[in-house]
Design a protein around this motif. Sequence first.
Motif, short mmCIF file in Angstrom:
data_model
loop_
_atom_site.label_atom_id
_atom_site.label_comp_id
_atom_site.label_asym_id
_atom_site.label_seq_id
_atom_site.Cartn_x
_atom_site.Cartn_y
_atom_site.Cartn_z
N ALA A 352 11.80 -2.34 -6.09
CA ALA A 352 12.52 -3.59 -6.35
C ALA A 352 12.96 -4.30 -5.08
O ALA A 352 12.96 -5.53 -5.02
CB ALA A 352 13.73 -3.32 -7.24
N VAL A 353 13.36 -3.57 -4.05
CA VAL A 353 13.71 -4.23 -2.79
C VAL A 353 12.48 -4.94 -2.22
O VAL A 353 12.56 -6.07 -1.72
CB VAL A 353 14.28 -3.22 -1.78
N PHE A 354 11.33 -4.30 -2.33
CA PHE A 354 10.08 -4.93 -1.92
C PHE A 354 9.79 -6.15 -2.78
O PHE A 354 9.35 -7.20 -2.28
CB PHE A 354 8.96 -3.89 -2.02
N ALA A 355 10.04 -6.06 -4.09
CA ALA A 355 9.82 -7.20 -4.99
C ALA A 355 10.65 -8.40 -4.56
O ALA A 355 10.16 -9.54 -4.57
CB ALA A 355 10.17 -6.81 -6.43
N GLY A 356 11.90 -8.16 -4.19
CA GLY A 356 12.75 -9.25 -3.76
C GLY A 356 12.37 -9.82 -2.42
O GLY A 356 12.36 -11.05 -2.23
N ALA A 357 12.03 -8.96 -1.48
CA ALA A 357 11.70 -9.42 -0.12
C ALA A 357 10.36 -10.13 -0.06
O ALA A 357 10.16 -11.03 0.76
CB ALA A 357 11.72 -8.24 0.85
N ALA A 358 9.40 -9.72 -0.91
CA ALA A 358 8.06 -10.30 -0.87
C ALA A 358 7.81 -11.28 -2.01
O ALA A 358 6.76 -11.93 -2.04
CB ALA A 358 7.01 -9.19 -0.93
#
Length: 412
Positions: A352-358
């Motif tokens: 999810a952190v990757f989902a938000g950042a990308a």
Amino acid sequence: MPKRSTLEPLALLPHLGKWLLLSALTAALAGTASAVFLCALDAATRWRDQHRWLVWLLPLAGSAVGWVYQRLGKSAEGGVNLIMDEVHAPKNTLPLRMVPLALVSTVLSHLFGASVGREGTAVQMGGALADQLSRRFRLAAQDRPLLLMAGISAGFASVFGTPLAGAIFGMEVVAIGRMRYEALFPCVLAALLADQVSLAWGIHHTHYAAGVLAPMGWWPVMAVAIAGILFGLVGMLFATATRRLGAFMKKRVAYAPMRPFIGGLVIAAAVWACDAYRYTGLGIPEIVQAFEGPVRPWDFLGKLLMTVVSIGSGFKGGEVTPLFYIGATLGNALAPLLQMPLGMMAGLGFVAVFAGAANTPIATTLMALELFGPQIGPFAAIACVAAYLFSGHAGIYQAQRIAQHKYGQRQD
């Protein structure tokens, strides 16, 4: 609905044959390049772990890479953003030198202890190699962006072992709110085949076990949504801090090789003064640990700061694996506070952190399914969508366009 000819499927055969050939060649090239890269990266990581004093040479290594890019790699310095720019507005064929420059510079960054990832290098290699095919086969202007997206998908899938996520990532990452479905066939085919090519070369990907999952209910859904909001805010913080530090360094330090020299000094001093070696490199052992037991509650912040300094000062690699680290350790820290299973929250933070950042909620939800199993799917979708919505419109890729605002307004 317009009337369709019954012979239309037959007319598609030459089109499918063309993309079958191009996607297969892209997969073979990208999968092989990723296999070579991952083997070199593993060797560099083992060597660094055995000789931790190498971190003191990080400033010199960063300066040397910066000098090489200044002298030989200016046309390739844009990295992933350069590939996205070519997808949006095709102009020039990506330089083949992008492949060895990205590979060698990333391996050196890891060898001496920079906190960078690996997806940026794999995507650059996949995109650059695919673009050589567009020139060789003299593709039409409208076909070249599709092949570039297939190269992105092939690189991502082969470096992480997630072909479905890789296929959608290549389509989803180039623009917020819009996917080009004409790229679906080449992206899916290139991602699936590239993953098989890397496996055929003997590559083994890390296994992460999310363990016991919470039963579906009102509190688990609420807890995951709350965590997803926090994951998105952290992703936005990471993307914003990296951009601002990069802009600050370019403004204050005119000589490009000096930027990673300064960043390397900061990292080496932090490792020595704060015993922060665990925040260097990919951090795969620490990610695995986050799934298995409690970790330090500040680990996500330590990795975030180390990666921001590394990327912002000009070290080459990528952001995604550090984002996995940040997300998994943050999820680990949130698990007891939200009364949720530790491994499950680590897995949700991982994606999810990757989902938000990308800004890629669909690809990351599929990644959760591939890595942790289908049972986590509903929770992963909640966490990734919440992170996507609360991360704003900034992201780790500056060339990413806004085709549709997240909250309904259309981009003009």
